[in-house]
Design a protein around this motif. Structure first.
Motif, PDB file in Angstrom:
ATOM      1  N   ASP A  89       0.861  -1.118   0.174  1.00 29.30           N
ATOM      2  CA  ASP A  89       0.027  -0.118   0.264  1.00 29.30           C
ATOM      3  C   ASP A  89       0.838   1.336  -0.122  1.00 29.30           C
ATOM      4  N   GLN A  90       0.806   1.797  -1.111  1.00 30.56           N
ATOM      5  CA  GLN A  90       1.731   2.986  -1.329  1.00 30.56           C
ATOM      6  C   GLN A  90       0.877   4.365  -1.077  1.00 30.56           C
ATOM      7  N   TYR A  91      -0.347   4.303  -0.915  1.00 30.22           N
ATOM      8  CA  TYR A  91      -1.095   5.369  -1.249  1.00 30.22           C
ATOM      9  C   TYR A  91      -0.970   6.438   0.019  1.00 30.22           C
TER      10      TYR A  91
ATOM     11  N   TYR B  23      -5.139  13.447   0.934  1.00 27.80           N
ATOM     12  CA  TYR B  23      -4.724  14.535   0.046  1.00 27.80           C
ATOM     13  C   TYR B  23      -5.118  15.908   0.266  1.00 27.80           C
TER      14      TYR B  23
ATOM     15  N   LYS C 183      -6.383  10.158  -8.228  1.00 30.48           N
ATOM     16  CA  LYS C 183      -5.319   9.440  -8.807  1.00 30.48           C
ATOM     17  C   LYS C 183      -4.198   9.053  -7.824  1.00 30.48           C
ATOM     18  N   SER C 184      -4.067   9.885  -6.839  1.00 29.82           N
ATOM     19  CA  SER C 184      -3.346   9.453  -5.761  1.00 29.82           C
ATOM     20  C   SER C 184      -3.459   8.358  -4.997  1.00 29.82           C
ATOM     21  N   GLY C 185      -4.965   7.835  -5.011  1.00 29.19           N
ATOM     22  CA  GLY C 185      -5.207   6.564  -4.421  1.00 29.19           C
ATOM     23  C   GLY C 185      -5.677   7.170  -2.782  1.00 29.19           C
ATOM     24  N   ALA C 186      -5.585   8.295  -2.301  1.00 29.97           N
ATOM     25  CA  ALA C 186      -6.027   8.638  -0.910  1.00 29.97           C
ATOM     26  C   ALA C 186      -7.488   8.554  -0.857  1.00 29.97           C
ATOM     27  N   ASN C 187      -7.709   8.296   0.462  1.00 31.66           N
ATOM     28  CA  ASN C 187      -9.343   7.837   0.663  1.00 31.66           C
ATOM     29  C   ASN C 187      -9.964   9.177   0.959  1.00 31.66           C
TER      30      ASN C 187
ATOM     31  N   ARG D  61     -13.319   7.520  -1.962  1.00 29.48           N
ATOM     32  CA  ARG D  61     -13.617   6.090  -2.259  1.00 29.48           C
ATOM     33  C   ARG D  61     -14.995   5.628  -1.584  1.00 29.48           C
TER      34      ARG D  61
END
Ligand code: HAM
Length: 423
Positions: A323-325, A329, A375-379, A400
């Motif tokens: 998990d690199q997210y 953000y 795009k960053s994948g942050a929640n 999300r």
């Protein structure tokens, strides 16, 4: 465009989590067994490798990156770590009446023909134990590796091959027998083997040439030439491994490509990586410290190729998902928000050291910043604009989850983010 050197790889951000995972797992294992890290230079005197690895080996003969420095001294990018480790330990007095259990990690350089699993810069984990002559340390090291494979989830696809090379005296007898044996087939030997016959006949056993396999199979067995102590050493090691329930194969033709070995040698090989099948290899080098001018010091170690290890985990699909997210953000609209947001982000990082917060930098519209947040994948996204600034708040958007946005006072933000389910 200037390009990377052939056979030398960049390790990209999407790949580094796998490296970090392997490195951390290895480091923790080393600490559990009481091994300490040593770091030595990447460049050493060329003589160090010539004297230890051996002038007749492939590594020294044709694979070293050797150059003269501005002073005219001949230097070499290290092709392996054992010689460096012995040099450092001797120079720094680590071997004097002491037992040392050491490990190292880093890049090695060999001018080999690049192909899958074989590179000109590659990384090794290495382990060397000094001052212990009995088979019990051999067993410890082998069982430690077996544990590593188990923890990485690859033990079913990696096999241990074991052999004993005896002492240099017993090997001399065997060498003679080998030369006599191969002389019968001299006209059928390939070029490499012809060259090796007078200088390093044992390396012929390592030949991958299919035409040579027939008569290599029939060579005299090294075991028949082993001295009594080496035989006992090997038998006790096998007994210890049996006691531990470890499965291994005895391969009397395993000779290794470096000259410094004596007694126990081993390789961990896999059928899953094609021709570059050795993931980890090593053995005893009881004579090496003395060869470099120290007092006789028994030693054993191994090194594993990290690229091959990673390739194996990937092939077997046992590499964990990383998990690199970021958790959060932070979107900042306008100059004032950028100014306040920078401080707010710093405060949150101070109070919530585990929070992964990615702050938007570089301005742009709300829409474009949202795109980046997504795009960053942050929640969640924290939005700071004029309205929020006017009443010391931030808007929380759930990226999300199907959840309505929230307006939270800046002073309550920490309490909100402490709760992992809010991230
Ligand atoms: P080695 O067998 O030359 O031994 O290398 C150990 C491991 O490094 C190999 O099994 C392989 O996984 C990896 N390796 C070697 N060459 C390459 C390459 N060109 N590209 C990718 N991976 C490679 C040694 O280096 C000894 N110093 C091991 C040792 C330590 N013996 C006693 N102590």
């Amino acid at each position: 465009m200037i390009q990377a050197i052939r056979g030398m790889n960049d390790i990209l951000p999407e790949e580094t989590p796998a490296w970090q995972y392997i490195e951390q797992t290895f480091q923790i294992l080393m600490a559990r067994y009481g091994y300490q890290e040593i770091r030595f230079p990447i460049v050493e005197s060329t003589d160090l490798f010539k004297r230890t690895i051996g002038e007749e080996t492939d590594i020294v003969g044709k694979e070293m990156y050797t150059f003269e420095d501005r002073n005219g001294d001949s230097l070499t990018l290290r092709p392996e770590g054992t010689a460096c480790c012995v040099r450092a330990g001797l120079e720094r007095g680590l071997f004097h009446n002491q037992v040392q259990r050491l490990w190292y990690m880093g890049p090695m350089f060999r001018y080999e023909k690049p192909q899958k699993g074989r590179y000109r810069q590659f990384f090794q984990f290495g382990v060397e134990a000094f001052g212990l002559s009995g088979p019990d340390i051999d067993a410890e090291i082998i069982l430690m590796m077996a544990r590593f494979w188990k923890e990485l989830g690859i033990s079913d696809d990696i096999r241990l091959q074991l052999n004993s090379l005896g002492t240099s005296e017993s090997r001399a007898g065997y060498r003679k027998a080998l030369v006599n044996y191969f002389k019968q087939f001299e006209d059928r030997l390939d070029e490499d083997s012809k060259r090796r016959l007078p200088t390093n006949p044992m390396r012929i056993l390592d030949s991958k040439n299919p035409d040579m396999q027939d008569f290599i199979q029939g060579v005299p067995s090294l075991f028949d030439y082993l001295d009594k102590e080496s035989k006992e050493h090997f038998e006790t090691l096998c007994q210890r491994l049996d006691d531990a329930g470890l499965i291994y194969e005895i391969n009397p033709r395993l000779v290794r490509g470096l000259d410094y070995y004596s007694r126990t040698v081993f390789e961990w090989v896999t059928d899953k990586l094609g021709s570059q099948n050795a993931v980890c290899a090593g053995g005893r080098f009881d004579g090496l410290v003395e060869l470099l001018g120290g007092k006789s010091t028994p030693a054993i170690g191994f090194a594993m190729g990290i690229e091959r290890l990673i390739a194996l985990l990937e092939t077997l699909k046992v590499m964990p998902a990383f998990d690199q997210y970021p958790d959060v953000y932070m979107i900042l609209i306008g100059e004032k928000a950028e100014k306040v947001g920078l401080l707010l982000a710093e405060q949150l990082r101070t109070h919530l050291p585990r929070l992964k917060l990615l702050m938007h930098v570089g301005g742009g519209s709300l829409k474009s910043q949202f795109k980046k947040a997504d795009k960053s994948g942050a929640n969640i996204a924290l939005v700071l604009g004029d309205e929020e600034l006017a009443n010391d708040s931030v808007t929380v958007k759930f990226l999300r989850a199907d959840q309505p946005q929230k307006i939270i006072k800046q002073s309550d933000l920490k309490a909100f983010l402490v709760d992992p389910k809010n991230r």
